[in-house]
Design an enzyme around this catalytic site. Structure first.
Site, PDB file in Angstrom:
ATOM      1  CE1 TYR A 150      32.754  87.866  76.996  1.00 38.62           C
ATOM      2  CE2 TYR A 150      30.397  87.450  77.144  1.00 38.62           C
ATOM      3  CZ  TYR A 150      31.458  88.192  76.654  1.00 38.62           C
ATOM      4  OH  TYR A 150      31.213  89.257  75.839  1.00 38.62           O
ATOM      5  N   GLY A 188      24.337  76.660  80.087  1.00 35.02           N
ATOM      6  CA  GLY A 188      24.524  78.084  80.390  1.00 35.02           C
ATOM      7  C   GLY A 188      23.634  79.045  79.624  1.00 35.02           C
ATOM      8  CB  ALA A 242      37.290  90.760  75.548  1.00 39.89           C
TER       9      ALA A 242
HETATM   10  N1  UFG Z   1      21.943  78.561  69.021  1.00 47.75           N
HETATM   11  C1  UFG Z   1      21.470  77.398  68.439  1.00 47.75           C
HETATM   12  N2  UFG Z   1      22.294  76.759  67.554  1.00 47.75           N
HETATM   13  C2  UFG Z   1      23.548  77.214  67.243  1.00 47.75           C
HETATM   14  C3  UFG Z   1      24.005  78.403  67.855  1.00 47.75           C
HETATM   15  C4  UFG Z   1      23.176  79.054  68.748  1.00 47.75           C
HETATM   16  O1  UFG Z   1      20.366  76.949  68.697  1.00 47.75           O
HETATM   17  O2  UFG Z   1      24.208  76.563  66.437  1.00 47.75           O
HETATM   18  C5  UFG Z   1      21.060  79.270  69.962  1.00 47.75           C
HETATM   19  C6  UFG Z   1      21.662  79.437  71.324  1.00 47.75           C
HETATM   20  O3  UFG Z   1      21.408  78.316  72.115  1.00 47.75           O
HETATM   21  C7  UFG Z   1      20.983  80.718  71.806  1.00 47.75           C
HETATM   22  C8  UFG Z   1      20.737  81.511  70.525  1.00 47.75           C
HETATM   23  O4  UFG Z   1      20.828  80.563  69.472  1.00 47.75           O
HETATM   24  O5  UFG Z   1      19.753  80.384  72.353  1.00 47.75           O
HETATM   25  C9  UFG Z   1      21.753  82.599  70.314  1.00 47.75           C
HETATM   26  O6  UFG Z   1      23.045  82.024  70.482  1.00 47.75           O
HETATM   27  P1  UFG Z   1      24.388  82.776  70.108  1.00 47.75           P
HETATM   28  O7  UFG Z   1      25.506  81.816  70.348  1.00 47.75           O
HETATM   29  O8  UFG Z   1      24.266  83.388  68.771  1.00 47.75           O
HETATM   30  O9  UFG Z   1      24.446  83.967  71.154  1.00 47.75           O
HETATM   31  P2  UFG Z   1      24.363  83.884  72.749  1.00 47.75           P
HETATM   32  O10 UFG Z   1      22.991  84.354  73.105  1.00 47.75           O
HETATM   33  O11 UFG Z   1      24.793  82.603  73.309  1.00 47.75           O
HETATM   34  O12 UFG Z   1      25.531  84.855  73.165  1.00 47.75           O
HETATM   35  C10 UFG Z   1      25.518  86.210  72.958  1.00 47.75           C
HETATM   36  C11 UFG Z   1      26.937  86.718  72.823  1.00 47.75           C
HETATM   37  C12 UFG Z   1      27.704  86.479  74.082  1.00 47.75           C
HETATM   38  C13 UFG Z   1      26.995  87.072  75.230  1.00 47.75           C
HETATM   39  C14 UFG Z   1      25.581  86.582  75.291  1.00 47.75           C
HETATM   40  C15 UFG Z   1      24.829  87.299  76.361  1.00 47.75           C
HETATM   41  O13 UFG Z   1      27.546  86.071  71.748  1.00 47.75           O
HETATM   42  O14 UFG Z   1      28.967  87.096  73.958  1.00 47.75           O
HETATM   43  O15 UFG Z   1      24.911  86.811  74.058  1.00 47.75           O
HETATM   44  O16 UFG Z   1      24.104  86.388  77.061  1.00 47.75           O
HETATM   45  F1  UFG Z   1      27.602  86.747  76.378  1.00 47.75           F
END
Ligand code: UFG
Length: 332
Positions: free
Chosen positions: A142, A287, A76
């Protein structure tokens, strides 16, 4: 037992699942276009079909010549930000593509499907921890596409008896404790690998902290990090439940039930590596819900799932072992 087809099996989570399936004595076929995955992530005995997972001709050929009774569907597109700017591509791959796979599976007498789903199906939490009864109102394409396919699975089950388990991961992280398979993307957006790769890249790499004014203890987002090896084990449990006929069609959360803020993750990375990651406070990322924490009680009760590496320390330690020994991923 039949054979198992794993779509996206050469990817980060897929490769951990494939390794575990092989350890449990199963015959595994992987279909992967290697857009993110690597052949080097696969055990030697596993056949890799290098193709788009939705290519009907390839699928018909594969189902025709093998005894595939179960499919683990991992392939995906999975970046929230990209899905917002380019929903068409996400619908095409994650919904239209997955329906092609589902059609092929149905026509070739596949008995059950384990589907890689996500906490993004819930949207902004209205109650915590999030259990499977929580409303599903995705805030990005997504999450919408993953939820749409879960619903398709449910209707296919009703109409054709094709059984399924959908596993809604919270934040997948960590790497195999052996240190030889792990997470590596051409364009990394995830917090833990970004911090670790930032340390390896040297002084000048600064990782942004997206949002410091959230209604959380320290103002940064809180997430439920779950070890990729524990996720892999959950797929084996799900497959077993399908094989034994005890599962008609159901969705399960996978998380540890404990939330960590971005700053707590940064601190843990500093502690594990002995080097302080360079970060800078930045605006919120569009988001991002403030807090996502799972209740995985249903997976524990109904699948017998029990995380073995539940602490943030173990997650970061295993990830560090992998990144340190593979600074350029599988090209290292
Ligand atoms: N973050 C930062 N700096 C960065 C990257 C991330 O502060 O450089 C923060 C994000 O804002 C978030 C947390 O760290 O608060 C975790 O972020 P990630 O990108 O590691 O993961 P996400 O929570 O955004 O996303 C994950 C999965 C997605 C899924 C989601 C479910 O990667 O596939 O959880 O909400 F959809």
């Amino acid at each position: 037992m039949g054979e198992v087809l794993v779509t996206g099996g050469a990817g980060y989570i897929g490769s951990h699942i494939v390794r575990r399936l092989v350890e449990t004595g199963r015959t595994v076929v992987v279909i992967d276009n290697l857009s993110e995955g690597s052949e080097k992530a696969l055990p030697g005995e596993v056949e890799l079909v290098r193709s788009d997972f939705a290519d009907r001709a390839r699928l018909d050929e594969l189902f025709g010549k093998r005894e595939i009774r179960h499919v683990i569907h991992m392939a995906a597109l999975a970046l929230v930000g990209d899905s917002v700017s380019d929903p068409a591509t996400y619908y095409r791959q994650n919904v239209v593509g997955s329906l092609a796979l589902l059609e092929a599976a149905r026509e070739h007498q596949v008995e059950g499907i384990v589907f890689s789903s996500t906490a993004a199906t819930y949207g902004n939490p209205v109650s915590l921890p999030i259990d499977e009864e929580h409303p599903t109102r995705p805030t990005n394409p997504y999450g919408e596409t993953k939820l749409a396919f879960e619903r398709a699975l449910s209707w296919y089950r009703n109409a054709y008896g094709l059984r399924y388990v959908a596993l809604r991961y919270f934040n997948a992280a960590g790497a195999h404790p052996d240190g030889d398979i792990g997470e590596f993307r051409r364009r990394e957006t995830h917090l833990i690998p970004r911090l670790l790769r930032g340390i390896l890249a040297g002084e000048e790499t600064v990782v942004p902290i997206f949002g410091t004014d959230y209604p959380t203890t320290d103002g940064t987002c809180v997430r439920d990090y779950v070890h990729v090896v524990d996720l892999a084990e959950a797929h084996v449990h799900a497959l077993r439940a399908l094989e034994q006929g005890g599962m008609e069609g159901e969705s399960f959360n996978l998380g540890n039930g404990e939330g960590f803020s971005v700053r707590e993750v940064v601190d843990m990375v500093g502690k594990v590596t002995g080097r302080r990651p360079k970060t800078e406070d930045a605006p919120r990322r569009a988001g991002d819900p403030p807090i996502l924490v799972a209740s995985a009680a249903r997976a524990r009760e109904r699948l017998g799932w029990q995380p073995r590496l539940p602490t943030l320390g173990e997650i970061v330690q295993t990830a560090w072992k992998w990144h340190e020994s593979h600074p350029r991923g599988y090209e290292s």
